[in-house]
Design a protein around this motif. Sequence first.
Motif, mmCIF file in Angstrom:
data_model
loop_
_atom_site.group_PDB
_atom_site.id
_atom_site.type_symbol
_atom_site.label_atom_id
_atom_site.label_comp_id
_atom_site.label_asym_id
_atom_site.label_seq_id
_atom_site.Cartn_x
_atom_site.Cartn_y
_atom_site.Cartn_z
ATOM 1 N N MET A 84 -22.367 69.994 -41.555
ATOM 2 C CA MET A 84 -20.905 69.969 -41.471
ATOM 3 C C MET A 84 -20.432 68.575 -41.121
ATOM 4 S SD MET A 84 -20.384 72.011 -37.811
ATOM 5 C CE MET A 84 -21.460 73.382 -38.243
ATOM 6 N N SER A 85 -19.145 68.337 -41.307
ATOM 7 C CA SER A 85 -18.591 67.030 -40.960
ATOM 8 C C SER A 85 -18.506 66.895 -39.443
ATOM 9 C CB SER A 85 -17.200 66.863 -41.574
ATOM 10 O OG SER A 85 -16.277 67.751 -40.960
ATOM 11 N N PHE A 86 -18.412 65.656 -38.991
ATOM 12 C CA PHE A 86 -18.305 65.417 -37.554
ATOM 13 C C PHE A 86 -17.014 66.023 -37.014
ATOM 14 C CE2 PHE A 86 -16.858 62.683 -33.998
ATOM 15 C CZ PHE A 86 -17.895 62.946 -33.114
ATOM 16 N N ALA A 200 -31.496 54.860 -31.354
ATOM 17 C CA ALA A 200 -31.056 55.036 -32.742
ATOM 18 C C ALA A 200 -30.887 53.674 -33.415
ATOM 19 C CB ALA A 200 -29.744 55.805 -32.772
ATOM 20 N N GLU A 201 -31.461 53.531 -34.592
ATOM 21 C CA GLU A 201 -31.384 52.250 -35.292
ATOM 22 C C GLU A 201 -30.018 52.042 -35.936
ATOM 23 O OE1 GLU A 201 -34.552 51.753 -38.040
ATOM 24 O OE2 GLU A 201 -36.096 51.610 -36.486
ATOM 25 N N VAL A 202 -29.368 53.141 -36.303
ATOM 26 C CA VAL A 202 -28.066 53.059 -36.958
ATOM 27 C C VAL A 202 -27.116 54.022 -36.268
ATOM 28 C CG1 VAL A 202 -26.783 53.346 -39.106
ATOM 29 C CG2 VAL A 202 -29.148 52.506 -39.174
ATOM 30 N N GLU A 205 -22.423 58.701 -38.701
ATOM 31 C CA GLU A 205 -21.942 60.051 -38.434
ATOM 32 C C GLU A 205 -23.067 60.961 -37.956
ATOM 33 O OE1 GLU A 205 -20.167 63.468 -41.220
ATOM 34 O OE2 GLU A 205 -18.684 61.927 -40.743
ATOM 35 N N SER A 206 -24.265 60.799 -38.497
ATOM 36 C CA SER A 206 -25.393 61.628 -38.072
ATOM 37 C C SER A 206 -25.742 61.372 -36.611
ATOM 38 C CB SER A 206 -26.623 61.350 -38.953
ATOM 39 O OG SER A 206 -26.393 61.764 -40.278
#
Length: 237
Positions: A84-86, A200-202, A205-206
Amino acid sequence: METSTNYSKTAGVRRADKSENTTLFRNVYLWMTMALFITGATALTVSDSPTLLNAIFGSKVAFFGLIIAELALVIILSSFIFRMSFLTATLMFIAYSILNGATLASIFLLYTASSIASTFFVTAGTFGAMALFGYFTKRDLSGIGNMGYMALIGIIIATVVNLFLRSETMMWVITYIGVLVFVALTAYDTQKIKKMVMNAEVVDESTQKIALLGSLTLYLDFINLFLYLLRILGSRK
């Protein structure tokens, strides 16, 4: 020559710098605080409204319907958050906070407002101390976390069994064990979330969804710790 913008050699995307990870980790607690505020405001609103109290607690269908809706939201959010979207995930978190506040309004019928307030501050202090421990300790808390979750399963089973036995002794045993379990889980979950977010490297949204799920986890730790402490410290009306 190294530049100020850091890129992943394998993925070809810009890697998050330390400040972005720190901001995202801070957001975990901001979102958790927001959810607690919504829950508290909802509980107060419902407790001050005879109409809402009667609608929720005067009907078993309505009350258990809210409980089922809460469980469904947590399961859906935990299991399908990456589909789902954030924005959708955030709205579901808010909806859960409101539903939880509606059902928690019952504590204002059972306990004095002063004891609820004092227990909240005790919970906040305990939660904050364990969160700091989980953040700063160099010790791996995975073992404590695994034991805590196994104990939590035992608490759930014992609570269901005690619905039929109605043993006051068992209730108090469950209560004190519950406090210990959620104190331990607060430290463990903080360390786990810190590792996932800060490493986290990036930051995309995930990663934000991971942080939001961490907020939900800590929110549940806080609420459960508060309810168990309220049994011990709360003054009944």
